[in-house]
Design an enzyme around this catalytic site. Structure first.
Site, short mmCIF file in Angstrom:
data_model
loop_
_atom_site.label_atom_id
_atom_site.label_comp_id
_atom_site.label_asym_id
_atom_site.label_seq_id
_atom_site.Cartn_x
_atom_site.Cartn_y
_atom_site.Cartn_z
N GLU A 127 0.83 -1.22 0.00
CA GLU A 127 0.00 0.00 0.00
C GLU A 127 0.86 1.27 0.00
O GLU A 127 0.55 2.26 -0.67
CB GLU A 127 -0.90 -0.01 1.25
CG GLU A 127 -1.85 1.14 1.33
CD GLU A 127 -2.94 1.09 0.26
OE1 GLU A 127 -3.80 0.21 0.33
OE2 GLU A 127 -2.89 1.93 -0.66
N GLY A 132 1.60 7.14 -0.88
CA GLY A 132 1.86 7.22 0.56
C GLY A 132 0.69 6.81 1.42
O GLY A 132 0.32 5.63 1.47
N ASP A 198 8.41 8.53 -12.29
CA ASP A 198 7.91 8.11 -10.98
C ASP A 198 6.40 7.85 -11.05
O ASP A 198 5.90 6.83 -10.57
CB ASP A 198 8.22 9.20 -9.93
CG ASP A 198 7.62 8.90 -8.58
OD1 ASP A 198 8.27 8.19 -7.79
OD2 ASP A 198 6.50 9.37 -8.30
N LYS A 202 4.30 4.17 -10.57
CA LYS A 202 3.14 3.99 -9.68
C LYS A 202 1.92 3.57 -10.48
O LYS A 202 1.14 2.73 -10.04
CB LYS A 202 2.87 5.29 -8.92
CG LYS A 202 3.97 5.63 -7.93
CD LYS A 202 3.79 7.05 -7.42
CE LYS A 202 4.85 7.42 -6.40
NZ LYS A 202 4.90 8.87 -6.14
N1 NAP Z 1 10.26 9.42 1.82
C1 NAP Z 1 9.00 9.31 1.45
O1 NAP Z 1 8.19 10.25 1.66
C2 NAP Z 1 8.50 8.04 0.81
C3 NAP Z 1 7.14 7.93 0.45
C4 NAP Z 1 6.67 6.72 -0.11
C5 NAP Z 1 7.56 5.69 -0.32
N2 NAP Z 1 8.88 5.84 0.01
C6 NAP Z 1 9.78 4.72 -0.20
O2 NAP Z 1 10.26 4.27 1.07
C7 NAP Z 1 11.56 3.72 0.93
C8 NAP Z 1 12.50 4.39 1.91
O3 NAP Z 1 12.57 5.77 1.64
P1 NAP Z 1 13.19 6.82 2.69
O4 NAP Z 1 12.83 8.16 2.16
O5 NAP Z 1 12.82 6.44 4.07
O6 NAP Z 1 14.76 6.55 2.47
P2 NAP Z 1 15.96 7.01 3.46
O7 NAP Z 1 15.55 8.13 4.32
O8 NAP Z 1 17.15 7.17 2.58
O9 NAP Z 1 16.18 5.74 4.41
C9 NAP Z 1 16.77 4.55 3.97
C10 NAP Z 1 17.15 3.72 5.17
O10 NAP Z 1 17.62 2.44 4.75
C11 NAP Z 1 18.94 2.20 5.24
N3 NAP Z 1 19.66 1.50 4.18
C12 NAP Z 1 19.75 1.86 2.88
N4 NAP Z 1 20.46 0.95 2.17
C13 NAP Z 1 20.83 0.00 3.07
C14 NAP Z 1 21.60 -1.19 2.97
N5 NAP Z 1 22.11 -1.63 1.81
N6 NAP Z 1 21.79 -1.93 4.10
C15 NAP Z 1 21.26 -1.51 5.27
N7 NAP Z 1 20.53 -0.38 5.43
C16 NAP Z 1 20.32 0.36 4.33
C17 NAP Z 1 19.52 3.56 5.60
O11 NAP Z 1 20.46 3.39 6.64
P3 NAP Z 1 21.24 4.66 7.33
O12 NAP Z 1 20.16 5.41 8.06
O13 NAP Z 1 22.22 4.05 8.24
O14 NAP Z 1 21.81 5.42 6.18
C18 NAP Z 1 18.26 4.31 6.04
O15 NAP Z 1 17.99 4.05 7.41
C19 NAP Z 1 11.93 3.91 -0.56
O16 NAP Z 1 11.61 2.75 -1.25
C20 NAP Z 1 11.02 5.05 -1.00
O17 NAP Z 1 10.74 5.04 -2.39
C21 NAP Z 1 9.36 7.00 0.58
#
Ligand code: NAP
Length: 312
Positions: A127, A132, A198, A202
């Site tokens: 979902e 979001g 993007d 979706k």
């Molecule tokens: N941001 C949004 O508003 C949003 C909305 C809908 C969907 N999404 C989706 O949600 C997902 C996460 O997005 P985000 O914005 O939360 O990203 P983010 O802030 O960059 O967070 C990524 C997290 O994953 C960890 N990580 C990344 N690669 C890793 C690896 N190889 N091994 C271990 N840990 C790893 C990072 O660790 P560190 O903290 O140690 O760097 C961090 O804690 C994505 O698929 C994105 O498309 C995001």
């Protein structure tokens, strides 16, 4: 009381939001659903980073420490295709249900991952990967399952909508993108959002849910740029549309112009909106926060509760 141990992959924007939301909703979920949620382990890249509200003792940099531990299900919030794909495949193979926010992974390997989930008799919740906090997948999979979907039309990308709204106020395209980046609504490289790709990823996910895998016959993708002109009484929105046509489904992402009285014209800033046309029901409108820590975490947690219902 059902006790559920969650393994969380990633503790950034979305993962951190998920940790805080589980903490906040724990007692309501216990009282309402008779389910005790516990975070068992959290995967990060750098365990020395400050993470407000997160219990340091739960952090690990070993994915196996999360997936192979005694977890009932896995929440994936690390993003990207390669590592996330490896971890999700392993979790499914070990018969753990997975909940993910990762549209890029689903766009690249969704078919294979859904087959793996079904082979292992576990769930793959997604979902949070589209719009979001707006429950558009649930609407298609459950609320509208009894109807034939004719068309899905929506504003699926908050970044481009934010940029278009600033351009309506007179900012140039470049300045509007810079403003979005300053406020964290756009990545440093915003190409994926602004090119329409993007939205297209979706839209493909929504089309698969609504029309079935392999039905898409034609897809065209056009994003927004500096050539969007202001015309009095109208606004431009980046629209993603999937339509049932003779012999399949057509997908299209393109900027379209609307007069002020159109509901899409009232979708402001980083908001998302979707209208689903069912043959029997007509138009169903959904809208709200399409990204951000709390809305996306809420979608993840709803999928977790859905998986918990299936856990024996
Ligand atoms: N941001 C949004 O508003 C949003 C909305 C809908 C969907 N999404 C989706 O949600 C997902 C996460 O997005 P985000 O914005 O939360 O990203 P983010 O802030 O960059 O967070 C990524 C997290 O994953 C960890 N990580 C990344 N690669 C890793 C690896 N190889 N091994 C271990 N840990 C790893 C990072 O660790 P560190 O903290 O140690 O760097 C961090 O804690 C994505 O698929 C994105 O498309 C995001």
């Amino acid at each position: 009381m059902k006790r559920v141990r969650i393994g969380l992959l990633g503790c950034g924007t979305v993962g951190g939001g998920f940790v805080r939301l589980v903490e906040r909703e724990r007692s309501r979920i216990r009282d309402r659903y008779n389910v005790e949620l516990n975070l068992a382990r959290i995967l990060v890249r750098d365990s020395s980073k400050e993470r407000p509200g997160v219990d340091r003792a739960l952090l690990t940099t070993s994915a196996l420490d999360v997936i192979d531990r005694d977890c009932d299900l896995i929440v994936e919030a690390i993003g990207g295709v390669h590592s996330a794909g490896t971890f999700v495949r392993r979790a499914l193979a070990r018969k753990r249900s997975v909940v993910t926010a990762n549209k890029a992974l689903l766009a690249a390997a969704g078919g294979e991952l859904f087959r793996a989930a079904s082979r292992n008799r576990v769930s793959l919740g997604f979902e949070a990967s589209v719009c979001g906090g707006v429950p558009v997948i649930a609407a298609l999979r459950r609320g509208l399952a009894g109807d034939t979907i004719e068309r899905i039309t929506g504003i699926l990308n908050g970044t481009s909508n934010y940029v278009l709204c600033r351009m309506e106020e007179g900012l140039s395209f470049t300045d509007a993108v810079a403003r979005a980046q300053e406020l964290g609504f756009a990545e440093r490289d915003a190409t994926l959002d602004l090119s329409g790709e993007d939205s297209a990823q979706k839209l493909r996910i929504l089309a698969n849910v609504a029309f079935g895998d392999g039905e898409v016959r034609k897809a065209s993708v056009c994003g927004i740029g500096g050539d969007v002109r202001h015309v009095r009484g109208t606004v431009v929105r980046l629209i993603a549309e999937a339509r049932r046509v003779a012999g399949g489904v057509e997908l299209c992402v393109e900027p379209r112009r609307f007069t002020y009285d159109h509901p899409f014209a009232r979708v402001r800033d980083e908001q998302n909106a979707v209208v689903i046309r069912g043959r029997a029901v007509g138009d169903v409108w959904l809208g709200g926060a399409g990204a951000g820590a709390s809305p996306t975490a809420a979608a993840l947690l709803s999928d977790v509760l859905e998986c918990v219902r299936d856990l024996t």
